[in-house]
Write a protein that holds these residues in place. Structure first.
Motif, PDB file in Angstrom:
ATOM      1  N   GLN A   1       1.961   3.487 -10.011  1.00 25.46           N
ATOM      2  CA  GLN A   1       0.669   4.365 -10.018  1.00 25.46           C
ATOM      3  C   GLN A   1       0.711   5.724  -9.310  1.00 25.46           C
ATOM      4  O   GLN A   1       0.291   6.798  -9.821  1.00 25.46           O
ATOM      5  N   TRP A   2       1.115   5.461  -8.011  1.00 18.77           N
ATOM      6  CA  TRP A   2       1.151   6.786  -7.043  1.00 18.77           C
ATOM      7  C   TRP A   2       2.551   7.091  -6.665  1.00 18.77           C
ATOM      8  O   TRP A   2       2.684   8.021  -5.848  1.00 18.77           O
ATOM      9  N   GLY A   3       3.617   6.700  -7.223  1.00 18.46           N
ATOM     10  CA  GLY A   3       5.015   7.068  -7.037  1.00 18.46           C
ATOM     11  C   GLY A   3       5.710   6.215  -5.810  1.00 18.46           C
ATOM     12  O   GLY A   3       4.991   5.604  -5.305  1.00 18.46           O
ATOM     13  N   LYS A   4       7.051   6.305  -6.047  1.00 19.77           N
ATOM     14  CA  LYS A   4       7.943   5.245  -5.201  1.00 19.77           C
ATOM     15  C   LYS A   4       7.694   5.596  -3.835  1.00 19.77           C
ATOM     16  O   LYS A   4       8.024   4.545  -3.020  1.00 19.77           O
ATOM     17  N   GLY A   5       7.620   7.003  -3.521  1.00 17.47           N
ATOM     18  CA  GLY A   5       7.543   7.148  -2.079  1.00 17.47           C
ATOM     19  C   GLY A   5       6.140   6.897  -1.321  1.00 17.47           C
ATOM     20  O   GLY A   5       6.010   7.187   0.160  1.00 17.47           O
TER      21      GLY A   5
ATOM     22  N   ALA B   1       0.695 -11.815  -4.836  1.00 16.98           N
ATOM     23  CA  ALA B   1       0.024 -10.795  -5.596  1.00 16.98           C
ATOM     24  C   ALA B   1       0.211  -9.489  -4.604  1.00 16.98           C
ATOM     25  O   ALA B   1       0.455  -8.450  -5.175  1.00 16.98           O
ATOM     26  N   ILE B   2       0.084  -9.519  -3.329  1.00 12.86           N
ATOM     27  CA  ILE B   2       0.558  -8.721  -2.361  1.00 12.86           C
ATOM     28  C   ILE B   2       2.079  -8.166  -2.594  1.00 12.86           C
ATOM     29  O   ILE B   2       2.088  -6.963  -2.644  1.00 12.86           O
ATOM     30  N   ALA B   3       3.073  -8.835  -2.670  1.00 12.64           N
ATOM     31  CA  ALA B   3       4.535  -8.562  -3.043  1.00 12.64           C
ATOM     32  C   ALA B   3       4.314  -7.713  -4.276  1.00 12.64           C
ATOM     33  O   ALA B   3       5.211  -6.677  -4.233  1.00 12.64           O
ATOM     34  N   ARG B   4       3.805  -8.043  -5.281  1.00 15.78           N
ATOM     35  CA  ARG B   4       3.796  -7.354  -6.517  1.00 15.78           C
ATOM     36  C   ARG B   4       3.376  -6.252  -6.593  1.00 15.78           C
ATOM     37  O   ARG B   4       3.771  -5.121  -6.801  1.00 15.78           O
ATOM     38  N   LEU B   5       1.950  -6.174  -5.828  1.00 17.02           N
ATOM     39  CA  LEU B   5       1.167  -4.931  -5.630  1.00 17.02           C
ATOM     40  C   LEU B   5       2.251  -3.909  -4.923  1.00 17.02           C
ATOM     41  O   LEU B   5       2.321  -2.474  -5.225  1.00 17.02           O
ATOM     42  N   CYS B   6       2.835  -3.978  -4.055  1.00 18.79           N
ATOM     43  CA  CYS B   6       3.735  -3.401  -3.152  1.00 18.79           C
ATOM     44  C   CYS B   6       5.035  -2.923  -3.594  1.00 18.79           C
ATOM     45  O   CYS B   6       5.257  -1.807  -3.477  1.00 18.79           O
ATOM     46  N   LYS B   7       5.507  -3.720  -4.396  1.00 19.30           N
ATOM     47  CA  LYS B   7       6.769  -3.532  -5.100  1.00 19.30           C
ATOM     48  C   LYS B   7       6.791  -2.840  -6.464  1.00 19.30           C
ATOM     49  O   LYS B   7       7.404  -1.926  -6.828  1.00 19.30           O
TER      50      LYS B   7
END
Length: 728
Positions: A548-552, A536-542
């Motif tokens: 939601q808040w932009g790739k950067g 779940a953490i990997a999916r959230l981060c990737k």
């Protein structure tokens, strides 16, 4: 060196090591080419082969495998190394550059003249080297000296590796003790634990017991007592009661030691350990640091003030008008304390107005043309302080300027810093020794304002300086308890204060990514199984957070523990694979030969490196992986080149510990919380973790673990002698 093959039924191979293709000196992993004794064919070998050199004869045990990229290889599982006995092997050995002054040309001449007797001649009849054309008396002496030095080095290396000492530590021992290392180790192997950084009691103890030292030997007991003190310091304490010290030492030594009390008294008499009060003991360097803190504070409190005349109430009114709102009583009092008293403390949690006070205080001082010095223990905290106060700010290490050649800070009691008011932020991170060094460098006429949140985790290093100073009653303290940040962006602040109040209800729960609300600044993603939590953490981060808040968007995963499925090590492995996979066209290497780092990796410096001017806890990004394995790393202020040997100072930082995150803020924090973390789930850890987030916090895990953390206030007490010294 003799390492018996561990598998009796394994295949055997004997030959001369012709070439080293790859060698990791730290792990001892080697890929080489072996000229087989019987068949004369050259084959590829790989495995752990510490200290081997070209030309040596290797007796190997292991197995054959077919590697899809490199073909047929012999995987080494055990080996014995012998000095070469054949003409070919001796020529390779001497010509490898092992002996300074003997290159391939002279190696060929020497071996051609003496044949298989070459090594005996070097050892016993070196004067005969002059029989070789081109070698005169001077060169013969140089070759003999180089051979003796190399032989001594080889003996020490083999001796150490026999007892499991890694090559990196072998080199450090040799560098420090030279050819006398073996004799010293045989006399007292515990000496290396005291002198060589990175070698502890357990390694020295393994050598000692193998050498025949008794479990009750005075050298072992003394080393054990000192190691216990060092270990307790590693847990943050600086002082230890007699009963604790003796119990821990008896457990470590795993033996009935009737003379333990006597050995402790002997160490005190020899000033190896200090008894600072009846039945309370400290290591000398720590005792000196605490005593220095007390002495330097006393000096500052007694010194005259460098400030010009300031009408304090008028200055506060002016600052209020400039800020555009009226200060709360405690905010105004904090400014008065800083201007009135030589040393003062400002403490409070997020949203209580510390930044407002500091900005207003620096406005007043700027208007009075007072020279200010702003600092913080970490680079990110110093950057935030500079932005808040619109004044330059520095890390403590850069401010004090460490001089590697002198082995200490350039600025100290003999060479103080220049300034009228010193403001030090994030003082909860201040450990005993750094606090002592900083206070010694503050001039006697200066005012000092210490700022921090006493409810956060204490410093990584030993001590609890901020809490001890607050509890002493010797320094004026302003406690900020009222929350002023009450707008729609303050949920993180509200939750942080509920944690401190012991309220165990977690933030709003979500059971799938679609249940997460981008408008909320703190949420709890419920996952109760470790593997699912990491996924779940990997999916959230990737995916979810960038969407939601932009790739950067900068995301930092903070985890309570290093090991385990949801530990920092595994999280970094998974997140690197997810967020920064290897390039598709990169040449594959065998797993043992690969560098763990890639261009684009987020990394963390794990120790102070004063020569490179990067410090423990600094975060950076790898810009380039050099052809020789070096790394070019971009930190906040500069880009630093790491030679391959120095890359061990770095670790991946997709996930880091909460302790390492202190003093930093990140736009988005992801925090795994699982019941498996129970050993480290504490209220101040949870509080510190969520207050590292500037905009968003997503907790991932078991709500029960959240409740465990909130309810656990144990483990936060550190035993120090500073309060008693402050009151003395």
């Amino acid at each position: 060196m003799s390492v018996e093959p561990p598998i009796a039924g394994g295949e055997r191979l004997t030959g001369v090591l012709e070439r080293v293709v790859f060698q990791n000196e730290e792990t001892a992993f080697c890929i080489g080419e072996l000229r087989v004794e019987k068949s004369r064919e050259t084959v590829s070998i790989k495995g752990l082969l510490p200290g081997v050199e070209c030309g040596e004869t290797l007796d190997l045990s292991g197995r054959w495998q077919i590697h899809r990229e490199y073909g047929r290889q012999f995987v080494v599982e055990g080996f014995r190394s012998r000095l070469p006995s054949s003409v070919h092997g001796i020529r390779r050995y001497l010509g490898s550059g092992l002996v300074p002054g003997v290159g391939k040309t002279y190696a060929a001449k020497i071996v051609e003249h003496f044949g298989t007797d070459t090594l005996r001649v070097l050892e016993e009849e070196s004067g005969r080297l002059r029989e070789v054309e081109g070698i005169g008396p001077k060169r013969a002496r140089e070759i003999k000296a180089a051979w003796d030095a190399q032989r001594a080095k080889r003996e020490v290396m083999l001796f150490l590796q026999t007892y499991g000492v890694g090559l990196h530590h072998c080199r450090r021992i040799l560098q420090h003790y030279g050819s006398g290392a073996k004799a010293l180790l045989q006399e007292n192997p515990y000496e290396i634990a005291r002198v060589i950084e990175g070698i502890g009691f357990k390694t020295a103890d393994r050598i000692a017991l193998n050498l025949g030292f008794a479990r009750t030997a005075p050298e072992r007991v003394d080393a054990g007592l000192v190691f216990v003190l060092e270990s307790l310091e590693g847990d943050g304490h600086t002082a230890f009661e007699r009963a604790t010290l003796l119990d821990e030492a008896a457990r470590l030594l795993d033996a009935e030691v009737p003379g333990l009390e006597e050995r402790l008294r002997s160490l005190v008499d020899a000033a190896v350990i200090r008894e600072v009060s009846p039945d309370v003991f400290q290591l000398p360097a720590t005792e000196r640091a605490e005593a220095m803190i007390v002495a330097e504070l006393r000096r500052l409190l007694r010194g005259n003030s460098a400030l010009p005349p300031i009408r304090i109430d008028r200055a506060v009114a002016w600052a209020q008008e400039r800020a555009g709102f009226s200060f709360a009583a405690e905010q105004a009092e904090a400014i008065r304390q800083a201007l009135r008293h030589k040393v003062s403390i400002l403490t409070g949690g997020p949203g209580t107005g510390k930044t407002t006070i500091l900005r207003s205080l620096t406005d007043i001082l700027r208007a009075k043309e007072v020279k200010m010095v702003l600092a913080s223990p970490t680079g990110r905290a110093a950057q935030r302080l500079a932005e808040s106060c619109q004044r330059p700010a520095s890390t403590l290490h850069r401010l004090l300027h460490f001089e590697p050649a002198a082995g200490g800070f350039q600025f100290n009691s003999r060479h103080p810093l220049s300034g009228d008011v010193f403001i030090l932020d994030e003082c909860s991170m201040l450990d005993t020794r750094l606090a002592a060094a900083f206070l010694a460098a503050v001039p006697s006429t200066a005012h000092l304002v210490l700022v921090g949140d006493a409810d956060q985790l204490p410093s990584v290093g030993p001590g609890n300086v901020l809490r001890d100073l607050i509890s002493s009653g010797k320094i004026p303290v302003t406690h900020l308890n009222r929350i002023f940040r009450q707008d729609e962006e303050s949920s993180i602040v509200a939750v942080a204060h509920r944690i401190l109040a012991g309220q165990a209800s977690p933030p709003p729960l979500a059971r799938s990514p679609k249940d997460l609300d981008p408008s909320r600044d703190i949420q709890f993603f419920e996952v109760t199984e470790g593997g699912a939590c990491v996924e779940a953490i990997a999916r959230l981060c990737k995916n979810w957070i960038p969407a939601q808040w932009g790739k950067g968007t900068e995301v930092q995963v903070l985890a309570p523990m290093h090991k385990g499925v949801v530990g920092i090590q595994n999280l970094n492995r998974v997140l690197q694979a997810s967020l920064n996979p290897p390039e598709a066209n990169a040449r594959p290497l065998p797993p043992e030969a690969r560098l763990p780092f890639r261009a684009g990796d987020r990394v963390l410096q794990t120790k102070n490196n004063y020569e490179k001017k990067v410090f423990n806890g600094d975060l950076g990004w790898i810009e380039t992986v050099e052809a020789d394995g070096g790394l070019l790393v971009k930190f906040d202020r500069e880009t630093v080149l790491y030679e391959r040997d120095a890359t061990s100072e770095l670790t991946h930082a997709y996930a880091i510990s909460v302790h390492k995150a202190q003093g930093s803020e990140f736009p988005v924090v992801v925090l795994p919380l699982m019941r498996a973390h129970f050993l480290l789930l504490q209220r101040n850890l949870l509080y510190t973790a969520i207050t590292r987030a500037r905009e968003k916090v997503i907790m991932v895990g078991d709500p029960g673990a959240y409740a465990m953390a909130v309810g656990n206030t144990g483990g936060t007490t550190r035993i120090t002698a500073l309060p008693a010294k402050l009151l003395d």
